[in-house]
Design a protein around this motif. Sequence first.
Motif, short mmCIF file in Angstrom:
data_model
loop_
_atom_site.label_atom_id
_atom_site.label_comp_id
_atom_site.label_asym_id
_atom_site.label_seq_id
_atom_site.Cartn_x
_atom_site.Cartn_y
_atom_site.Cartn_z
N UNK A 19 -29.81 -96.32 -5.83
CA UNK A 19 -28.76 -95.55 -5.15
C UNK A 19 -28.91 -94.08 -5.51
N UNK A 20 -29.10 -93.25 -4.48
CA UNK A 20 -29.23 -91.81 -4.65
C UNK A 20 -27.93 -91.11 -4.25
N UNK A 21 -27.38 -91.53 -3.11
CA UNK A 21 -26.14 -90.98 -2.58
C UNK A 21 -25.61 -91.96 -1.53
N UNK A 22 -24.44 -91.70 -0.93
CA UNK A 22 -23.88 -92.67 0.03
C UNK A 22 -24.76 -92.97 1.24
N UNK A 23 -25.80 -92.18 1.48
CA UNK A 23 -26.67 -92.41 2.63
C UNK A 23 -28.06 -92.88 2.29
N UNK A 69 -23.70 -94.80 -15.24
CA UNK A 69 -24.64 -93.74 -15.56
C UNK A 69 -26.08 -94.24 -15.60
N UNK A 70 -26.27 -95.56 -15.62
CA UNK A 70 -27.61 -96.13 -15.68
C UNK A 70 -28.38 -95.80 -14.41
N UNK A 71 -29.58 -95.25 -14.58
CA UNK A 71 -30.48 -95.00 -13.44
C UNK A 71 -31.81 -95.66 -13.76
N UNK A 72 -32.26 -96.52 -12.86
CA UNK A 72 -33.51 -97.24 -13.06
C UNK A 72 -34.34 -97.18 -11.78
N UNK A 73 -35.62 -97.33 -11.95
CA UNK A 73 -36.52 -97.40 -10.80
C UNK A 73 -36.93 -98.84 -10.57
N UNK A 74 -37.56 -99.45 -11.56
CA UNK A 74 -37.96 -100.86 -11.44
C UNK A 74 -36.89 -101.70 -12.14
N UNK A 75 -36.40 -102.70 -11.41
CA UNK A 75 -35.22 -103.42 -11.88
C UNK A 75 -35.29 -104.90 -11.51
N UNK A 76 -34.66 -105.72 -12.33
CA UNK A 76 -34.44 -107.14 -12.05
C UNK A 76 -32.94 -107.35 -12.20
N UNK A 77 -32.25 -107.61 -11.08
CA UNK A 77 -30.79 -107.73 -11.07
C UNK A 77 -30.39 -109.12 -10.58
N UNK A 78 -29.33 -109.64 -11.18
CA UNK A 78 -28.79 -110.93 -10.78
C UNK A 78 -27.27 -110.86 -10.81
N UNK A 79 -26.63 -111.52 -9.84
CA UNK A 79 -25.17 -111.63 -9.84
C UNK A 79 -24.77 -112.94 -9.17
N UNK A 122 -35.78 -93.18 -9.45
CA UNK A 122 -34.76 -94.03 -10.06
C UNK A 122 -33.42 -93.78 -9.38
N UNK A 123 -32.55 -94.75 -9.47
CA UNK A 123 -31.22 -94.60 -8.91
C UNK A 123 -30.24 -95.49 -9.62
N UNK A 124 -28.99 -95.34 -9.25
CA UNK A 124 -27.94 -96.15 -9.85
C UNK A 124 -27.96 -97.56 -9.26
N UNK A 125 -27.29 -98.46 -9.94
CA UNK A 125 -27.18 -99.85 -9.49
C UNK A 125 -25.70 -100.20 -9.36
N UNK A 126 -25.41 -101.24 -8.57
CA UNK A 126 -24.02 -101.64 -8.44
C UNK A 126 -23.83 -102.85 -7.55
#
Length: 134
Positions: A30-34, A1-11, A106-110
Amino acid sequence: DLKVQDVDMTVRIKAVRGEREQSGGLVWRYKNPGSYLVARLDVADGNVRLFRFWNGNRVQIGLKGELPLKTGEWYTLRVEHQGKHIKVYLNGDIMFMVHDKHFHHPGQVGLWTKSHSVMYFDDLSVKNLDDPNE
Protein backbone atom coordinates in the motif's frame (compact mmCIF):
# COMPACT_ATOMS: atom_id res chain seq x y z
CA ASP A 1 4.07 1.75 10.44
CA LEU A 2 5.31 -1.58 9.05
CA LYS A 3 6.41 -1.32 5.41
CA VAL A 4 7.44 -4.46 3.56
CA GLN A 5 8.13 -5.42 -0.01
CA ASP A 6 8.20 -9.22 0.07
CA VAL A 7 5.57 -10.59 2.41
CA ASP A 8 3.70 -13.72 3.50
CA MET A 9 0.33 -12.75 5.00
CA THR A 10 -2.48 -14.87 6.40
CA VAL A 11 -5.84 -14.01 7.94
CA ARG A 12 -9.00 -15.86 8.92
CA ILE A 13 -12.16 -14.27 7.48
CA LYS A 14 -15.85 -14.81 8.13
CA ALA A 15 -18.65 -13.08 6.22
CA VAL A 16 -21.39 -12.06 8.63
CA ARG A 17 -23.73 -10.18 6.31
CA GLY A 18 -23.94 -7.75 3.42
CA GLU A 19 -26.73 -6.47 1.23
CA ARG A 20 -24.92 -6.85 -2.09
CA GLU A 21 -21.38 -7.81 -1.16
CA GLN A 22 -19.71 -10.02 1.39
CA SER A 23 -16.07 -9.32 0.62
CA GLY A 24 -12.96 -9.01 2.74
CA GLY A 25 -9.28 -9.54 2.28
CA LEU A 26 -5.67 -8.52 2.57
CA VAL A 27 -4.00 -5.37 1.26
CA TRP A 28 -0.24 -4.98 0.84
CA ARG A 29 2.37 -2.82 -0.85
CA TYR A 30 0.00 0.00 0.00
CA LYS A 31 1.46 3.31 -1.16
CA ASN A 32 -1.64 5.54 -1.02
CA PRO A 33 -5.44 5.21 -1.49
CA GLY A 34 -4.96 4.76 -5.25
CA SER A 35 -1.96 2.40 -5.38
CA TYR A 36 -1.90 -1.02 -3.68
CA LEU A 37 -2.63 -4.72 -4.12
CA VAL A 38 -5.62 -6.53 -2.61
CA ALA A 39 -6.56 -10.21 -2.46
CA ARG A 40 -10.20 -10.62 -1.53
CA LEU A 41 -12.61 -13.39 -0.67
CA ASP A 42 -16.17 -12.74 -1.91
CA VAL A 43 -18.59 -15.14 -0.24
CA ALA A 44 -21.68 -13.78 -2.04
CA ASP A 45 -20.11 -14.33 -5.48
CA GLY A 46 -18.17 -17.49 -4.53
CA ASN A 47 -14.72 -16.35 -5.62
CA VAL A 48 -11.24 -15.16 -4.70
CA ARG A 49 -9.86 -12.23 -6.69
CA LEU A 50 -6.61 -10.31 -6.89
CA PHE A 51 -6.70 -6.64 -7.86
CA ARG A 52 -4.01 -4.10 -8.61
CA PHE A 53 -4.94 -0.50 -7.87
CA TRP A 54 -2.46 1.70 -9.71
CA ASN A 55 -2.88 5.48 -9.71
CA GLY A 56 -6.58 5.01 -8.95
CA ASN A 57 -7.25 2.45 -11.70
CA ARG A 58 -8.40 -1.04 -10.72
CA VAL A 59 -7.27 -4.06 -12.74
CA GLN A 60 -8.16 -7.66 -11.91
CA ILE A 61 -5.05 -9.81 -12.24
CA GLY A 62 -6.24 -13.06 -10.64
CA LEU A 63 -9.53 -14.96 -10.25
CA LYS A 64 -10.72 -18.32 -8.97
CA GLY A 65 -14.50 -18.63 -9.17
CA GLU A 66 -17.32 -21.06 -8.56
CA LEU A 67 -16.20 -21.75 -4.99
CA PRO A 68 -18.78 -23.19 -2.53
CA LEU A 69 -18.44 -20.38 0.04
CA LYS A 70 -21.00 -19.77 2.80
CA THR A 71 -21.90 -16.86 5.04
CA GLY A 72 -21.02 -17.56 8.67
CA GLU A 73 -18.10 -19.91 7.96
CA TRP A 74 -14.43 -19.15 8.62
CA TYR A 75 -11.94 -19.20 5.73
CA THR A 76 -8.18 -18.70 5.72
CA LEU A 77 -6.80 -16.36 3.06
CA ARG A 78 -3.06 -16.26 2.44
CA VAL A 79 -0.86 -14.19 0.12
CA GLU A 80 2.81 -14.77 -0.67
CA HIS A 81 4.50 -12.01 -2.66
CA GLN A 82 8.20 -12.24 -3.52
CA GLY A 83 9.64 -10.00 -6.21
CA LYS A 84 7.13 -10.12 -9.08
CA HIS A 85 5.60 -13.47 -8.03
CA ILE A 86 2.27 -13.56 -6.17
CA LYS A 87 0.54 -16.70 -4.87
CA VAL A 88 -2.94 -16.59 -3.35
CA TYR A 89 -4.27 -19.45 -1.19
CA LEU A 90 -7.64 -20.29 0.35
CA ASN A 91 -7.71 -22.78 3.22
CA GLY A 92 -4.22 -23.95 2.24
CA ASP A 93 -5.09 -24.62 -1.41
CA ILE A 94 -3.46 -22.46 -4.07
CA MET A 95 -6.07 -20.49 -6.00
CA PHE A 96 -3.72 -18.91 -8.55
CA MET A 97 -0.23 -17.58 -9.22
CA VAL A 98 0.46 -14.35 -11.10
CA HIS A 99 3.37 -12.07 -11.94
CA ASP A 100 3.04 -8.34 -11.41
CA LYS A 101 5.73 -5.85 -12.40
CA HIS A 102 4.03 -2.66 -11.21
CA PHE A 103 4.98 -2.62 -7.52
CA HIS A 104 8.72 -2.42 -6.82
CA HIS A 105 8.47 -0.56 -3.54
CA PRO A 106 7.74 -1.57 0.04
CA GLY A 107 4.35 -0.59 1.34
CA GLN A 108 2.03 -0.90 4.26
CA VAL A 109 -0.14 -3.95 4.92
CA GLY A 110 -3.67 -4.24 6.25
CA LEU A 111 -7.20 -5.58 6.03
CA TRP A 112 -9.81 -4.65 3.43
CA THR A 113 -13.61 -4.82 3.10
CA LYS A 114 -15.99 -3.76 0.36
CA SER A 115 -18.90 -1.31 0.82
CA HIS A 116 -21.82 -3.05 2.58
CA SER A 117 -19.82 -6.08 3.71
CA VAL A 118 -19.76 -7.00 7.39
CA MET A 119 -16.74 -9.24 7.88
CA TYR A 120 -14.92 -10.66 10.90
CA PHE A 121 -11.13 -11.02 10.81
CA ASP A 122 -8.96 -13.11 13.15
CA ASP A 123 -5.38 -14.36 13.49
CA LEU A 124 -3.70 -11.88 11.15
CA SER A 125 -0.10 -12.94 10.52
CA VAL A 126 2.39 -10.84 8.56
CA LYS A 127 5.85 -12.22 7.82
CA ASN A 128 8.36 -9.82 6.34
CA LEU A 129 10.29 -11.93 3.80
CA ASP A 130 12.79 -9.07 3.35
CA ASP A 131 14.07 -9.69 6.90
CA PRO A 132 15.69 -13.16 7.31
CA ASN A 133 15.31 -12.84 11.10
CA GLU A 134 11.50 -12.80 11.00
